[in-house]
Motif scaffolding. Structure first.
Motif, PDB file in Angstrom:
ATOM      1  N   THR A 118       0.815  -1.212   0.000  1.00  0.00           N
ATOM      2  CA  THR A 118       0.000   0.000   0.000  1.00  0.00           C
ATOM      3  C   THR A 118       0.854   1.270   0.000  1.00  0.00           C
ATOM      4  OG1 THR A 118      -0.186  -0.258   2.401  1.00  0.00           O
ATOM      5  CG2 THR A 118      -2.024  -1.033   1.072  1.00  0.00           C
ATOM      6  N   GLU A 119       1.980   1.245   0.689  1.00  0.00           N
ATOM      7  CA  GLU A 119       2.836   2.428   0.704  1.00  0.00           C
ATOM      8  C   GLU A 119       3.376   2.724  -0.691  1.00  0.00           C
ATOM      9  OE1 GLU A 119       3.243   4.574   3.157  1.00  0.00           O
ATOM     10  OE2 GLU A 119       1.833   3.388   4.341  1.00  0.00           O
ATOM     11  N   GLN A 120       3.735   1.690  -1.436  1.00  0.00           N
ATOM     12  CA  GLN A 120       4.202   1.893  -2.810  1.00  0.00           C
ATOM     13  C   GLN A 120       3.095   2.439  -3.697  1.00  0.00           C
ATOM     14  OE1 GLN A 120       5.590  -2.246  -3.198  1.00  0.00           O
ATOM     15  NE2 GLN A 120       7.607  -1.444  -3.770  1.00  0.00           N
ATOM     16  N   ARG A 130       2.730   6.155  -2.967  1.00  0.00           N
ATOM     17  CA  ARG A 130       3.820   6.929  -3.556  1.00  0.00           C
ATOM     18  C   ARG A 130       3.664   7.037  -5.072  1.00  0.00           C
ATOM     19  NH1 ARG A 130       7.024   4.025   0.141  1.00  0.00           N
ATOM     20  NH2 ARG A 130       7.702   2.607  -1.523  1.00  0.00           N
ATOM     21  N   HIS A 166      -0.373   3.488  10.411  1.00  0.00           N
ATOM     22  CA  HIS A 166      -0.873   3.472   9.041  1.00  0.00           C
ATOM     23  C   HIS A 166      -1.700   4.723   8.735  1.00  0.00           C
ATOM     24  CE1 HIS A 166      -2.402   1.929   5.268  1.00  0.00           C
ATOM     25  NE2 HIS A 166      -3.637   2.117   5.694  1.00  0.00           N
ATOM     26  N   ARG A 210      -1.316   7.575  10.258  1.00  0.00           N
ATOM     27  CA  ARG A 210      -0.513   8.747  10.619  1.00  0.00           C
ATOM     28  C   ARG A 210      -1.086   9.460  11.845  1.00  0.00           C
ATOM     29  NH1 ARG A 210       1.054   6.236   6.546  1.00  0.00           N
ATOM     30  NH2 ARG A 210       2.324   7.140   4.870  1.00  0.00           N
TER      31      ARG A 210
END
Length: 401
Positions: A3-5, A8, A322, A324
């Protein structure tokens, strides 16, 4: 991609196309907004969609956390979550819908590696006041993407009055066979991205008038997209839920649908608490209270000794990170444990009160009002304790704000 990729890739792509990233707000709308929680990325941007200049310009991108109680009946299936993250883009009177759809198609196929043959689109087919969206239809036909025309399914509004407009939705095939049928004909077509051409305002009398500017508002559910890109059959199987799936089955043996409700509601409660809400009998606090009661109802179906005090702190930390949020995981768990204690006491008091001869027969409105005002027993809890529904629900499983 994890999910982070995905986040981004999404934000970088739109930055390259002139969008400025704005900070996603909390679940709490601005003062004066009638909604309890932010349910779409456009909520914090409503004044700018209506013409106010945004300090960062006309092209924006963000990641917004959202909460929807309207989908609670669906939680437990493979696609719906109560709290989720929405990837969003906006054109505030800048480019038109066809450019937005073109960029979306390129990002999905070139940036995220989606097979173009697995895509399908829907487009607004026209109504009494607004004609068909021929611009979007032409774009999809030029890209070779199958298109289905609908009316109600492709008109977006945030309520009976206010900003609205036709939309074009992008679907991704999730079946294990070659794509077939259309999004309205086969539910293996999963909606992943909605592009709203927000050009109108609906008045109290139902008439549509033009907004001061022609906007494009798009939203893409992160967890749903991640599950599809990762080849998972459920949002609960994407990487976001991996720590939950690894930890909880040995702690609480439950069937899969029950697990999904418990995971979803626990995770949602953690996020709501992280945004500063505390349980109460009204407003946002009542939504939190009902989420906790519903997950406890499911958790206690086979074993009433289970409790949220068993929840590993690591899962609270993982969820807060997740989303923040800077919150003490011990405080969150302590608050949930206290709410569980209150619910156990309420159930016990309710059973004792309802065992009285006065309440053994059918209950009228006067009885229900007395039970609520004198003993603090909500109507839905009384109904459930009399065997007509589950505690913590409205009898049909929904959490009512």
């Amino acid at each position: 991609m994890d999910t982070e990729q995905i986040v981004r890739t999404f934000t970088d792509y739109y930055r390259e196309h002139g969008h400025r990233r704005i900070t996603g707000s909390t679940l709490l709308p601005d003062p004066g907004d009638p909604v309890l929680f932010t349910s779409a990325g456009m909520h914090p941007l409503t004044p700018y969609l209506e013409g106010r200049p945004h300090p960062l310009g006309r092209r924006l991108v963000n990641v917004q956390r959202c909460l929807r109680t309207t989908d609670l009946e669906e939680v437990g299936d493979s696609r719906h979550l109560t709290v989720f993250q929405m990837l969003g883009t906006w054109s505030l009177g800048d480019y038109e819908g066809s450019r937005s759809l073109d960029w979306a198609h390129r990002l999905l196929t070139e940036g995220l590696g989606v097979d173009p043959g697995l895509l399908h689109a829907t487009v607004y087919g026209g109504g009494e006041q607004v004609g068909p969206d021929t611009e979007s239809l032409r774009l999809w036909q030029e890209r070779g993407v199958p298109v289905e025309l609908t009316v109600d399914d492709n008109w977006w509004s945030n309520g009976p009055v206010g900003p609205c407009g036709p939309d074009s939705e992008i679907f991704l095939w999730s079946g294990d066979t070659p794509p077939r049928s259309t999004p309205t004909g086969d539910d293996r077509w999963v909606e992943v991205w909605n592009h709203v051409m927000m050009r109108h305002r609906r008045l109290d009398d139902g008439r549509l008038v033009p907004l001061p500017q022609r906007n494009v508002d798009t939203g893409l559910g992160l967890e749903r997209l991640a599950s599809l890109l990762q080849g998972r059959s459920s949002v609960f199987e994407c990487d976001i839920f991996e720590p939950w799936r690894r930890t909880l089955p040995s702690l609480w043996p439950l069937d899969e649908p029950s697990f999904r409700v418990v995971w979803d509601h626990l995770r949602s409660a953690v996020v709501v608490v992280g945004d500063g809400i505390r349980p109460s009998n009204t407003g946002r606090g009542y939504v939190l209270r009902r989420l906790v009661r519903r997950l406890l109802t499911v958790l206690w179906r086979e074993d009433s000794s289970r409790g949220v005090g068993d929840l590993p702190v690591e899962l609270i930390t993982h969820t807060s990170d997740h989303f923040r949020q800077d919150v003490d995981p011990g405080l969150v768990r302590g608050l949930l444990v206290e709410e569980e204690r209150r619910f156990r006491q309420l159930l016990e008091r309710g059973r004792n009160v309802l065992a009285r001869p006065r309440f053994r027969g059918p209950l009228g409105e006067e009885d229900l009002a007395y039970l609520h005002d004198t003993h603090g027993l909500p109507r839905d809890l009384v109904t459930s304790l009399r065997g007509e529904g589950d505690p913590g629900t409205d009898g049909g499983g929904a959490v009512r704000p």
